[in-house]
Design an enzyme around this catalytic site. Structure first.
Site, mmCIF file in Angstrom:
data_model
loop_
_atom_site.group_PDB
_atom_site.id
_atom_site.type_symbol
_atom_site.label_atom_id
_atom_site.label_comp_id
_atom_site.label_asym_id
_atom_site.label_seq_id
_atom_site.Cartn_x
_atom_site.Cartn_y
_atom_site.Cartn_z
ATOM 1 N N SER A 129 0.858 -1.178 0.000
ATOM 2 C CA SER A 129 0.000 0.000 0.000
ATOM 3 C C SER A 129 0.893 1.227 0.000
ATOM 4 O O SER A 129 2.046 1.162 0.449
ATOM 5 C CB SER A 129 -0.896 0.019 1.245
ATOM 6 O OG SER A 129 -1.538 1.270 1.385
ATOM 7 N N TYR A 142 -1.128 -1.042 11.137
ATOM 8 C CA TYR A 142 -1.374 -1.350 9.728
ATOM 9 C C TYR A 142 -0.289 -0.743 8.845
ATOM 10 O O TYR A 142 0.287 -1.420 7.986
ATOM 11 C CB TYR A 142 -2.745 -0.830 9.282
ATOM 12 C CG TYR A 142 -2.964 -1.003 7.811
ATOM 13 C CD1 TYR A 142 -3.334 -2.237 7.283
ATOM 14 C CD2 TYR A 142 -2.728 0.047 6.919
ATOM 15 C CE1 TYR A 142 -3.477 -2.415 5.919
ATOM 16 C CE2 TYR A 142 -2.881 -0.128 5.558
ATOM 17 C CZ TYR A 142 -3.257 -1.357 5.059
ATOM 18 O OH TYR A 142 -3.387 -1.524 3.706
#
Length: 261
Positions: A129, A142
Site C-alpha cells: 500500500s 497497519y
C-alpha cells in the site's frame, strides 16, 4: 498455469482472481470465510479450488503450501487494518493483523520462492500500500505492516536481480479501494477510492510486463514518488495539529493521507 490468491473472497483478491480466470489460470482461492469463497467460486470459476484457512496462524500457512504444491503465480493479498490510538486498540486484534499482514506474507513468499527458484520459473505479487511509505497515527500497526511488505519485497527483488534469477516479483501499492477493508478497520477515507476491478485490470496488465512497482492511477504514482523522495519529518502528520485533526476526522479516517490496500 496455476495461481494461488490469498484474501480471494472479496475486494482486490477476488477481482484479481476474475482477471486471472480470463487469462486461463487454474485458480486456488484462499480466505477465512468458507461461504464467501463458495460464492466467489460461483462468480469466477466453478473449477477453482477453494481453501478456507485463517492465515494469521503460521501453521496454516505451512499447511497451505504443502496442500497446494507447485504454482506459477502467488498473490499475497490477505490483510486487514485497525483504527484507533495505539494505547486503545485491542492487542489481540493487532497481533492477528501482524500475523496476517506480515508473517503470512513472509512464510508464503519464502516457501514458494524457494520452490520457484528450484524450477527457475514463477512469479510473486505482494500487495502492500502507499501506506507502507508513511507513518500512520491512528492506524500505526497497519502502516507498519505494509512498510514491512514494501522493504521485504524490495530486498528480495535486489537479491533476484543480483543472481540473475528468472523469478519475477512485484509490489502492488494501491491507494484507497472500495473493499471490505474500511468496514473491518472502522474508517472512511477522504481520498477518492479506486474500484477493485480497476486495480485488478491494471495490476494484471503490469504483471504481464513484469513490472516491479505497480501503483494504479497517476495521482497515486505522484503521491508515491513524493513520499519516497521526502523525509518522514515532512510527510508525517506530526507537523499538523494532532488533537485538531482527531477532533475533525473522528472515525472518518486516519491522519494525513491514509492509503491502505
Amino acid at each position: 498455469m496455476k495461481a494461488l490468491i490469498t484474501g480471494a473472497s472479496s475486494g482486490i483478491g477476488k477481482a484479481i482472481a476474475k482477471e486471472l480466470s480470463k487469462e486461463g489460470y487454474d485458480l486456488v482461492l484462499v480466505s477465512r470465510d468458507q461461504e464467501k469463497l463458495e460464492q466467489a467460486k460461483k462468480e469466477i470459476d466453478e473449477n477453482a479450488e477453494i481453501i478456507a484457512l485463517d492465515l494469521s496462524d503460521s501453521e496454516n500457512c505451512k499447511k497451505l503450501y504443502k496442500k497446494v504444491g507447485e504454482i506459477d503465480l502467488l498473490i499475497n493479498n490477505a490483510g486487514f487494518g485497525t483504527f484507533g490510538e495505539f494505547t486503545d486498540t485491542d492487542l489481540e486484534k493487532e497481533l492477528s493483523l501482524i500475523n496476517t499482514n506480515i508473517t503470512a506474507v513472509h512464510i508464503l513468499t519464502k516457501l514458494y520462492l524457494q520452490d520457484m527458484e528450484n524450477r527457475q520459473k514463477g512469479q510473486i505479487l505482494n500487495v502492500a500500500s502507499i501506506a507502507g511509505y508513511l507513518p500512520g497515527p491512528l492506524m500505526g500497526t497497519y502502516y507498519a505492516s505494509k512498510a514491512y511488505v514494501v522493504r521485504l519485497t524490495q530486498s528480495i527483488k535486489a537479491e533476484l536481480k543480483k543472481k540473475k534469477s528468472k523469478i519475477k516479483i512485484s509490489l502492488l501499492n494501491p491507494g484507497p479501494v472500495d473493499t471490505n477493508f474500511n468496514k473491518v478497520a472502522g474508517v472512511k477515507f477522504n481520498l477518492t477510492s479506486q474500484t477493485p476491478e480497476y486495480v485488478a485490470k491494471y495490476t494484471i496488465k503490469k504483471l504481464k510486463k513484469n513490472k516491479f512497482m505497480i501503483t494504479p492511477r497517476t495521482k497515486n504514482k505522484t503521491s508515491n514518488f513524493f513520499l519516497k523522495t521526502h523525509p518522514n519529518t515532512i510527510t508525517s502528520p506530526n507537523n499538523i495539529s494532532y488533537a485538531r485533526e482527531k477532533e475533525i476526522m473522528g472515525r472518518q479516517g486516519a491522519l494525513c493521507c491514509p492509503l491502505p490496500s
